[in-house]
Design a protein around this motif. Structure first.
Motif, PDB file in Angstrom:
ATOM      1  N   GLU A 181       4.369  -0.014   0.262  1.00  0.00           N
ATOM      2  CA  GLU A 181       4.326  -0.749  -0.098  1.00  0.00           C
ATOM      3  C   GLU A 181       4.347  -2.105  -0.432  1.00  0.00           C
ATOM      4  O   GLU A 181       3.397  -2.691  -0.546  1.00  0.00           O
ATOM      5  CB  GLU A 181       5.637  -0.118  -1.373  1.00  0.00           C
ATOM      6  CG  GLU A 181       5.388  -1.211  -2.469  1.00  0.00           C
ATOM      7  CD  GLU A 181       4.035  -0.643  -3.427  1.00  0.00           C
ATOM      8  OE1 GLU A 181       3.121   0.425  -3.506  1.00  0.00           O
ATOM      9  OE2 GLU A 181       3.976  -1.898  -4.478  1.00  0.00           O
ATOM     10  N   SER A 182       5.455  -1.986   1.262  1.00  0.00           N
ATOM     11  CA  SER A 182       5.538  -4.366   1.167  1.00  0.00           C
ATOM     12  C   SER A 182       3.775  -4.319   1.830  1.00  0.00           C
ATOM     13  O   SER A 182       3.387  -5.559   1.034  1.00  0.00           O
ATOM     14  CB  SER A 182       6.368  -4.500   2.211  1.00  0.00           C
ATOM     15  OG  SER A 182       7.681  -3.885   1.434  1.00  0.00           O
ATOM     16  N   ARG A 184       0.930  -3.495   1.110  1.00  0.00           N
ATOM     17  CA  ARG A 184      -0.349  -3.581   0.462  1.00  0.00           C
ATOM     18  C   ARG A 184       0.138  -4.237  -0.676  1.00  0.00           C
ATOM     19  O   ARG A 184      -1.029  -5.607  -0.914  1.00  0.00           O
ATOM     20  CB  ARG A 184       0.103  -1.874  -0.307  1.00  0.00           C
ATOM     21  CG  ARG A 184      -0.814  -1.833  -1.374  1.00  0.00           C
ATOM     22  CD  ARG A 184      -2.741  -2.077  -0.733  1.00  0.00           C
ATOM     23  NE  ARG A 184      -3.096  -0.612  -0.272  1.00  0.00           N
ATOM     24  CZ  ARG A 184      -4.515  -0.051   0.979  1.00  0.00           C
ATOM     25  NH1 ARG A 184      -5.316  -1.861   0.577  1.00  0.00           N
ATOM     26  NH2 ARG A 184      -5.032   0.241   1.156  1.00  0.00           N
ATOM     27  N   SER A 185       0.900  -4.656  -1.315  1.00  0.00           N
ATOM     28  CA  SER A 185       1.877  -5.921  -2.086  1.00  0.00           C
ATOM     29  C   SER A 185       1.432  -7.281  -1.235  1.00  0.00           C
ATOM     30  O   SER A 185       1.121  -8.374  -2.007  1.00  0.00           O
ATOM     31  CB  SER A 185       2.998  -6.272  -2.257  1.00  0.00           C
ATOM     32  OG  SER A 185       3.572  -4.484  -2.853  1.00  0.00           O
TER      33      SER A 185
END
Ligand code: SAM
Ligand code: DTB
Ligand code: SF4
Length: 319
Positions: A181-182, A184-185
């Motif tokens: 998630e980190s 992708r963000s």
């Protein structure tokens, strides 16, 4: 036939049905979807470089680099930036469009992280795509890597959530998802896949692929590794236990669930006959690691891969 729209709501029954259908139907479907999204005769090639070998604190039961197991691997210091640049130049000259740097860490510390940032900038200057795999990242570290110009971050989920604790106990499946998630963000491309042949069932393989396919955005690259059994690790005994046609089924299912992602035929090619590799390409695999070594184990020699590409009429994808 039109490309089905990209879905993110697969049920486990649907995935199992795809994976377990008659082999010829499965391969035909996968190849049809592949052709709608990619040139079927083009394969992306990346070269790996282990910038920090061995001595890792994690207990991944497949890994030669975990300090928990006596695998005979010598722990080494982190490579110098200049040495990495030399290897990247050689990889580029041999035709690789992406350079992937791996480190045997649970997560990068501050000093090592700064050095990796220098490496990323130096390899970017060679006009290559850059990927790293450094373990878990904080959102801030992901942002810093992105700012340094990193194109891809590799972080594998390895297996299903249910089977995960049987393979690794020093971190959780959720920890892995958090890092993805980190990444992708922070705006980088996500590379995430798994390992086949660790004693998991087809159900676990279906669950793993379903996890990727149901992410808000599919990983841009999905490496499917066939376990390389390492003497001294708990999974050494899995040698020869995986049916290669089941492995091909995983590749084909990944292609069907994630039509626009690169599916990477990753570790395990050295032990695979050419016809199995050809089947994997037919099933929709369209990237490989190229060069005589993966991280610590053998990969097919570059000359052998060149000959295989020629036999199959496959061209390396240009950046
Ligand atoms: N330490 C970092 C991590 O675990 O994310 C980066 C390096 S780690 C060696 C990268 C990946 O290589 C692992 O996630 C695993 O999927 C794969 N791998 C490691 N050993 C393997 C083996 N013996 N056979 C197949 N794949 C392997
Ligand atoms: C991935 O999925 N496979 C690569 C790369 N990402 C980093 C690593 C394979 C390692 C195989 C075992 C070894 O060479 O140590
Ligand atoms: Fe360490 Fe990565 Fe190997 Fe696990 S897979 S032991 S985290 S190097």
């Amino acid at each position: 036939m039109s490309t089905p729209s990209i879905r993110h709501d697969w049920s486990i029954d649907e995935v199992r049905e795809i994976m377990n259908q008659p082999f010829n139907d499965l391969i035909f479907k996968a190849q049809s979807i592949h052709r709608e999204n990619f040139d079927p005769n083009e394969v992306q090639i990346s070269t790996l470089c282990n910038i920090k070998t061995g001595g890792c604190a994690e207990d991944c039961s497949y890994c030669s680099q975990s300090s928990r197991y006596d695998t005979g691997l010598e722990k080494e210091h982190m490579m110098a930036v200049e040495e990495v640049v030399e290897q990247a130049k050689a990889a580029k000259a041999a035709g690789a469009s992406r350079f992937c740097m791996g480190a045997a860490w649970r997560n990068p510390n501050k000093r090592d992280f700064a050095k990796v940032v220098d490496m990323i900038k130096a390899v970017k200057d060679l006009d290559m795509e850059v990927c790293t795999t450094l373990g878990m990242l904080t959102p801030e570290q992901a942002q810093e890597l992105s700012t340094a110009g990193l194109d891809y971050y590799n972080h594998n989920l390895d297996t299903s959530e249910a089977y995960y604790p049987k393979v690794i106990t020093t971190r959780t499946f959720q920890d892995r998802l958090d890092t993805l998630e980190s990444v992708r963000s922070a705006g980088m491309h996500v590379c995430s896949g798994g390992i086949i042949g660790m004693g998991e069932q087809q159900q676990d393989r279906a669950e793993l692929l379903r996890t990727f396919a149901n992410l808000e955005q599919h990983p841009d690259s999905v490496p499917i590794n066939l376990l390389v059994p390492i003497e001294g690790t708990p999974l050494a005994e899995m040698r020869g236990k995986t049916d290669e046609l089941d492995f091909v089924r995983v590749i084909a299912t990944a292609r069907i669930l994630m039509p626009k992602s690169f599916v990477r035929l990753s570790a395990g090619r050295n032990e695979m006959v050419e016809s199995t590799q050809a089947l994997c390409f037919l099933a929709g695999a369209n990237s490989i690691f190229y060069g005589d070594k993966l991280l610590t184990t053998e990969n097919p020699e570059a000359n052998k891969d060149k000959a295989l590409f020629e036999k199959l009429g496959i061209r390396p994808l240009q950046k």
